[in-house]
Design an enzyme around this catalytic site. Structure first.
Site, PDB file in Angstrom:
ATOM      1  CB  SER A  26      47.579 -36.447  40.826  1.00  0.00           C
ATOM      2  OG  SER A  26      47.641 -35.408  39.917  1.00  0.00           O
ATOM      3  CG  MET A 207      45.465 -27.322  40.259  1.00  0.00           C
ATOM      4  SD  MET A 207      47.249 -27.438  40.194  1.00  0.00           S
ATOM      5  CE  MET A 207      47.701 -26.865  41.835  1.00  0.00           C
ATOM      6  CB  SER A 208      41.823 -31.783  37.077  1.00  0.00           C
ATOM      7  OG  SER A 208      41.382 -32.502  38.222  1.00  0.00           O
ATOM      8  CG  ASN A 231      46.733 -30.846  50.061  1.00  0.00           C
ATOM      9  OD1 ASN A 231      46.633 -31.519  49.026  1.00  0.00           O
ATOM     10  ND2 ASN A 231      46.450 -29.568  50.105  1.00  0.00           N
ATOM     11  CG  HIS A 243      53.343 -33.327  42.355  1.00  0.00           C
ATOM     12  ND1 HIS A 243      51.999 -33.379  42.005  1.00  0.00           N
ATOM     13  CD2 HIS A 243      53.972 -34.214  41.548  1.00  0.00           C
ATOM     14  CE1 HIS A 243      51.833 -34.264  41.023  1.00  0.00           C
ATOM     15  NE2 HIS A 243      53.018 -34.778  40.734  1.00  0.00           N
TER      16      HIS A 243
HETATM   17  N1  HPA Z   1      45.273 -27.206  45.690  1.00  0.00           N
HETATM   18  C1  HPA Z   1      45.070 -27.409  44.375  1.00  0.00           C
HETATM   19  N2  HPA Z   1      45.149 -28.602  43.820  1.00  0.00           N
HETATM   20  C2  HPA Z   1      45.437 -29.648  44.610  1.00  0.00           C
HETATM   21  C3  HPA Z   1      45.657 -29.503  45.990  1.00  0.00           C
HETATM   22  C4  HPA Z   1      45.577 -28.210  46.561  1.00  0.00           C
HETATM   23  O1  HPA Z   1      45.761 -27.988  47.769  1.00  0.00           O
HETATM   24  N3  HPA Z   1      45.920 -30.747  46.484  1.00  0.00           N
HETATM   25  C5  HPA Z   1      45.842 -31.602  45.439  1.00  0.00           C
HETATM   26  N4  HPA Z   1      45.549 -30.949  44.300  1.00  0.00           N
END
Ligand code: HPA
Length: 267
Positions: A26, A207-208, A231, A243
């Protein structure tokens, strides 16, 4: 399907024989712009290839020269939270194997679970925890690509990490190392989940990546995993995760990530 996709790619990339695959996460797609003499294959043109559905993910394969390596770059990946069958990830990695890929550089955006790993920094993945409840190797199996019960003991080989850490130190980019935990998503975690994942020993959550790494380790493709920390996990700081924030911090660290990857491929 594997042969069909591999044949299509071969027919469209001329004399290129990529040995390195790069998967961009991302907001991290701009590294692809540094590839020389690129041949671009939109996923929509590749028969049998799924389509990406996430904002900030382009959806194309780029083949070309990046310093000393010919690379095959996925600009836009497939997340399991998009509803893809996990097996499609195995198919894609098996296509890579069929095309002669030896190493995979995989990137993602992730949340930090470790107060010392600050947003905007980069974490090299030493190991993972598959908390997604899914596995891309479930189902019909072709032992041509690897064993039914593969070991993941060496999924992130130490020699590659050592090389990358040396490079980061040399070019003055702070590179942390830690454990990545995968959740299915698409929601960001609750504060209770973040607390639990910290107790489990994870340093970052996303998530990947884990599905691709499982498949790559199985067919003997060496993996170098890099998380851009966008973050802190929910409850670790005042702000809530969005996002938008993920994309913004991703862009900030993207320049460092590009430098790391290009320097690594130069050596
Ligand atoms: N959690 C899950 N996926 C993410 C996060 C998060 O805090 N930040 C970027 N991808």
């Amino acid at each position: 399907m594997i042969e069909k996709i591999a044949d299509f790619i071969r027919q469209h990339i001329g004399d290129y024989h990529p040995d390195t695959a790069i998967i961009l996460g991302s907001g991290l797609g701009s590294i692809a712009d540094t590839i020389n003499n690129p041949i671009v294959l939109p996923y929509t043109d590749i028969p049998g290839f799924p389509q990406t559905t996430v904002a900030g993910h382009k959806g194309q394969l780029i083949v070309g020269q990046l310093h000393n390596h010919q690379v095959l770059c996925m600009q836009g990946r497939f997340h399991l939270y998009e509803g893809h069958n996990p097996q499609i990830i195995n198919t894609i990695i098996q296509v890579f194997k069929t095309l002669g890929i030896k190493q995979l550089i995989i990137t993602n955006a992730a949340g930090s679970l470790n107060p010392d790993i600050t947003p905007g920094s980069i974490m090299m993945i030493t190991d993972h925890i598959n908390f997604s409840g899914l596995n891309p190797l479930v189902g019909k199996d072709d032992e041509k690509y690897g064993p039914r019960f593969p070991s993941l003991a060496n999924a992130y080989p130490a020699d590659l990490r050592k090389k990358m850490q040396n490079i980061a130190d040399k070019i003055n980019i702070k590179l942390r190392q830690g454990i990545y935990l995968m959740v299915l998503g698409p929601n960001f975690e609750t504060a209770a989940e973040i607390k639990a994942f910290r107790i489990l020993g994870a340093d970052a959550v996303g998530m990947s990546t884990v599905p691709e790494v499982i498949c790559a380790a199985r067919c003997n493709i060496k993996v170098l995993g890099l998380s851009v920390i966008t973050n802190y996990g929910t409850g670790m700081s005042q702000s809530t995760t969005s996002h938008h924030e993920t994309l913004e911090q991703g862009q900030r660290a993207c320049a460092d990530l590009a430098k790391l990857i290009t320097s690594y491929l130069k050596e």
